[in-house]
Write a protein that holds these residues in place. Structure first.
Motif, PDB file in Angstrom:
ATOM      1  N   ALA A  90       0.829  -1.207   0.000  1.00  0.00           N
ATOM      2  CA  ALA A  90       0.000   0.000   0.000  1.00  0.00           C
ATOM      3  C   ALA A  90       0.863   1.258   0.000  1.00  0.00           C
ATOM      4  CB  ALA A  90      -0.932  -0.015   1.211  1.00  0.00           C
ATOM      5  N   CYS A  91       1.966   1.230   0.755  1.00  0.00           N
ATOM      6  CA  CYS A  91       2.870   2.386   0.787  1.00  0.00           C
ATOM      7  C   CYS A  91       3.518   2.598  -0.574  1.00  0.00           C
ATOM      8  CB  CYS A  91       3.947   2.184   1.853  1.00  0.00           C
ATOM      9  SG  CYS A  91       3.368   2.474   3.544  1.00  0.00           S
ATOM     10  N   ASN A  92       3.914   1.519  -1.207  1.00  0.00           N
ATOM     11  CA  ASN A  92       4.534   1.617  -2.526  1.00  0.00           C
ATOM     12  C   ASN A  92       3.593   2.276  -3.535  1.00  0.00           C
ATOM     13  OD1 ASN A  92       6.709   0.932  -4.467  1.00  0.00           O
ATOM     14  ND2 ASN A  92       5.163  -0.434  -5.334  1.00  0.00           N
ATOM     15  N   GLU A  93       2.321   1.923  -3.456  1.00  0.00           N
ATOM     16  CA  GLU A  93       1.334   2.506  -4.376  1.00  0.00           C
ATOM     17  C   GLU A  93       1.159   4.000  -4.141  1.00  0.00           C
ATOM     18  OE1 GLU A  93      -2.098   0.124  -3.656  1.00  0.00           O
ATOM     19  OE2 GLU A  93      -1.367  -1.582  -4.847  1.00  0.00           O
ATOM     20  N   SER A 303      -4.351  -3.775   6.485  1.00  0.00           N
ATOM     21  CA  SER A 303      -3.108  -3.060   6.210  1.00  0.00           C
ATOM     22  C   SER A 303      -3.324  -1.926   5.220  1.00  0.00           C
ATOM     23  CB  SER A 303      -2.063  -4.035   5.666  1.00  0.00           C
ATOM     24  OG  SER A 303      -1.850  -5.111   6.543  1.00  0.00           O
ATOM     25  N   GLU A 304      -4.089  -2.190   4.174  1.00  0.00           N
ATOM     26  CA  GLU A 304      -4.362  -1.166   3.168  1.00  0.00           C
ATOM     27  C   GLU A 304      -5.090   0.030   3.782  1.00  0.00           C
ATOM     28  OE1 GLU A 304      -6.642  -3.193   0.258  1.00  0.00           O
ATOM     29  OE2 GLU A 304      -4.926  -4.247  -0.631  1.00  0.00           O
ATOM     30  N   GLN A 305      -6.060  -0.264   4.642  1.00  0.00           N
ATOM     31  CA  GLN A 305      -6.851   0.799   5.247  1.00  0.00           C
ATOM     32  C   GLN A 305      -6.033   1.678   6.184  1.00  0.00           C
ATOM     33  OE1 GLN A 305     -10.357   1.791   4.982  1.00  0.00           O
ATOM     34  NE2 GLN A 305      -9.802   0.823   3.049  1.00  0.00           N
ATOM     35  N   VAL A 306      -5.148   1.078   6.972  1.00  0.00           N
ATOM     36  CA  VAL A 306      -4.377   1.879   7.920  1.00  0.00           C
ATOM     37  C   VAL A 306      -3.402   2.792   7.178  1.00  0.00           C
ATOM     38  CG1 VAL A 306      -2.410   0.312   8.368  1.00  0.00           C
ATOM     39  CG2 VAL A 306      -3.286   1.786  10.199  1.00  0.00           C
ATOM     40  N   VAL A 307      -2.839   2.309   6.067  1.00  0.00           N
ATOM     41  CA  VAL A 307      -1.951   3.156   5.266  1.00  0.00           C
ATOM     42  C   VAL A 307      -2.737   4.310   4.665  1.00  0.00           C
ATOM     43  CG1 VAL A 307      -0.519   3.262   3.184  1.00  0.00           C
ATOM     44  CG2 VAL A 307      -0.274   1.342   4.767  1.00  0.00           C
ATOM     45  N   GLU A 308      -3.883   4.000   4.087  1.00  0.00           N
ATOM     46  CA  GLU A 308      -4.708   5.037   3.455  1.00  0.00           C
ATOM     47  C   GLU A 308      -5.088   6.131   4.442  1.00  0.00           C
ATOM     48  OE1 GLU A 308      -9.211   5.348   1.702  1.00  0.00           O
ATOM     49  OE2 GLU A 308      -7.996   3.649   1.018  1.00  0.00           O
ATOM     50  N   LYS A 309      -5.523   5.745   5.642  1.00  0.00           N
ATOM     51  CA  LYS A 309      -5.958   6.734   6.624  1.00  0.00           C
ATOM     52  C   LYS A 309      -4.783   7.555   7.155  1.00  0.00           C
ATOM     53  CE  LYS A 309      -9.981   5.049   6.021  1.00  0.00           C
ATOM     54  NZ  LYS A 309     -10.794   5.677   4.959  1.00  0.00           N
ATOM     55  N   LEU A 310      -3.635   6.920   7.362  1.00  0.00           N
ATOM     56  CA  LEU A 310      -2.478   7.656   7.860  1.00  0.00           C
ATOM     57  C   LEU A 310      -1.959   8.632   6.810  1.00  0.00           C
ATOM     58  CD1 LEU A 310      -0.324   8.246   9.971  1.00  0.00           C
ATOM     59  CD2 LEU A 310       0.989   6.298   9.090  1.00  0.00           C
TER      60      LEU A 310
END
Length: 345
Positions: A90-93, A303-310
């Motif tokens: 998710a971070c890479n994206e 994992s995807e959701q926590v990256v998106e929100k942060l």
């Protein structure tokens, strides 16, 4: 002695995160504050490090991923490995890099995080656990750093971005599943007794028994230490007693796998003698015999959701603390049986 970002923050009367975001020319910092911080940087002769220069040019952004204190066993746990993989993807994206913060003691872990924060080496942090009286959370909160959690926080719940499952409901559902198979003597066995998710799953276990009007046996609850074989000794003692359980809600797949091997050592068969259900639906569920019934927490989506929100917080797209609660589902395999011992259809 070299001037650090903390020196600049102290002189300017702001948080280290404010200095870091000033270096990044972040839109969340007012021009007045930026001017003040830059003036202090010039006065002290502070030069941002290479990582910070990368952030200024927007060529490098980094999220620090904070692992629980561990002697290394955390890297053997597929739950954390899957979370790290999901966060990295998710971070890479979103064009962010990932840096891991770990330690064998709380002091070592905190020092690692402080080094990252003071050096401007992380835009924000993701904490992969939630436990009581955590100095790491106190530090992140006190320094007003951007951070998010996977798991419900013990403190600052209304001030933190966090993503979680409804662990109390998951604990209740796991217990209800065994109750539906006519089990009444159900044990709850876990190691992570100091973590929020374990506390909530245990509450769900107790709730299910209460609603089923089954008196809870305190001897059936084991939250053993990982050292000195404390868990193994307690399990052996429980299953050699006059009234042993016929089913177990295990804290996670790793614990369930340990229990399967341990119970086989004392000549108990799974699921004929003891049924087991656990959490995470990891790779281990298919590796043990019998295969393990487990609750899927949808770790990748977590994992995807926590990256998106942060990232929304870091980039100023979101300013209010929010929580996201994701669903779970029971994945049935062969580790559970009717209490009578008859095979399930």
């Amino acid at each position: 002695m070299a001037i650090t970002i903390k020196d600049v923050a102290k002189k300017a009367g702001v948080a280290t995160s404010t200095v870091s975001r000033t270096i990044q020319d972040h839109s969340s910092i007012s021009e007045k504050t930026k001017k003040k911080v830059r003036s202090v940087m010039k006065e002290l002769g502070y030069q941002p490090n290479l990582a910070a220069r990368g952030l200024v040019n927007k060529n490098m952004r980094t999220i620090g991923v904070i692992l629980p204190v561990s002697d290394g066993s955390v890297f053997k746990n597929p739950f954390f490995l899957e979370m790290i993989r999901g966060i990295s993807k998710a971070c890479n994206e979103k064009k962010y890099m990932v840096a891991l913060a770990s330690g064998t003691t709380e002091e070592e872990l905190l020092e690692s995080i402080q080094t990252m924060a003071k050096g401007g080496r992380a835009d924000g942090f993701i904490v992969l656990y939630s436990k009581k009286k955590d100095r790491v959370i106190d530090y992140l909160h006190r320094e007003k750093l951007f951070y998010a959690m996977i798991g419900k926080p013990y403190e600052y719940e209304n001030e933190i971005v966090y993503v979680d499952n409804d662990n109390q409901l998951a604990g209740k559902d796991a217990t209800d599943y065994l109750l539906a198979l006519k089990h009444e003597k159900i044990a709850y066995i876990d190691k992570k007794f100091d973590q929020m998710m374990s506390k909530e799953r245990l509450a769900g276990y107790k709730q299910a028994l209460m609603l089923a009007k089954i008196e809870m046996n305190p001897k059936y609850i084991i939250q053993g230490q990982t050292k000195n074989n404390g868990l193994e000794e307690q399990v052996r003692k429980l299953f050699s007693s006059e009234n042993p359980p016929t089913a177990i809600v295990a804290g996670d797949d790793l614990i369930a796998m340990e229990l399967i091997y341990l119970l086989k050592e004392i000549n108990l068969s799974i699921p004929e003698d003891v049924s087991i259900i656990s959490f995470n639906n990891s790779i281990f569920t298919e590796m043990v015999q019998p295969t393990l019934t487990s609750i899927d927490l949808h770790v990748t989506y977590l994992s995807e959701q926590v990256v998106e929100k942060l990232v929304d917080f870091i980039e100023g797209k979101q300013t209010l603390a929010i929580k996201v609660i994701l669903p779970h589902e029971i994945i049935e395999r062969k580790s559970c049986n009717w209490q009578t011992g008859e095979a399930r259809t």
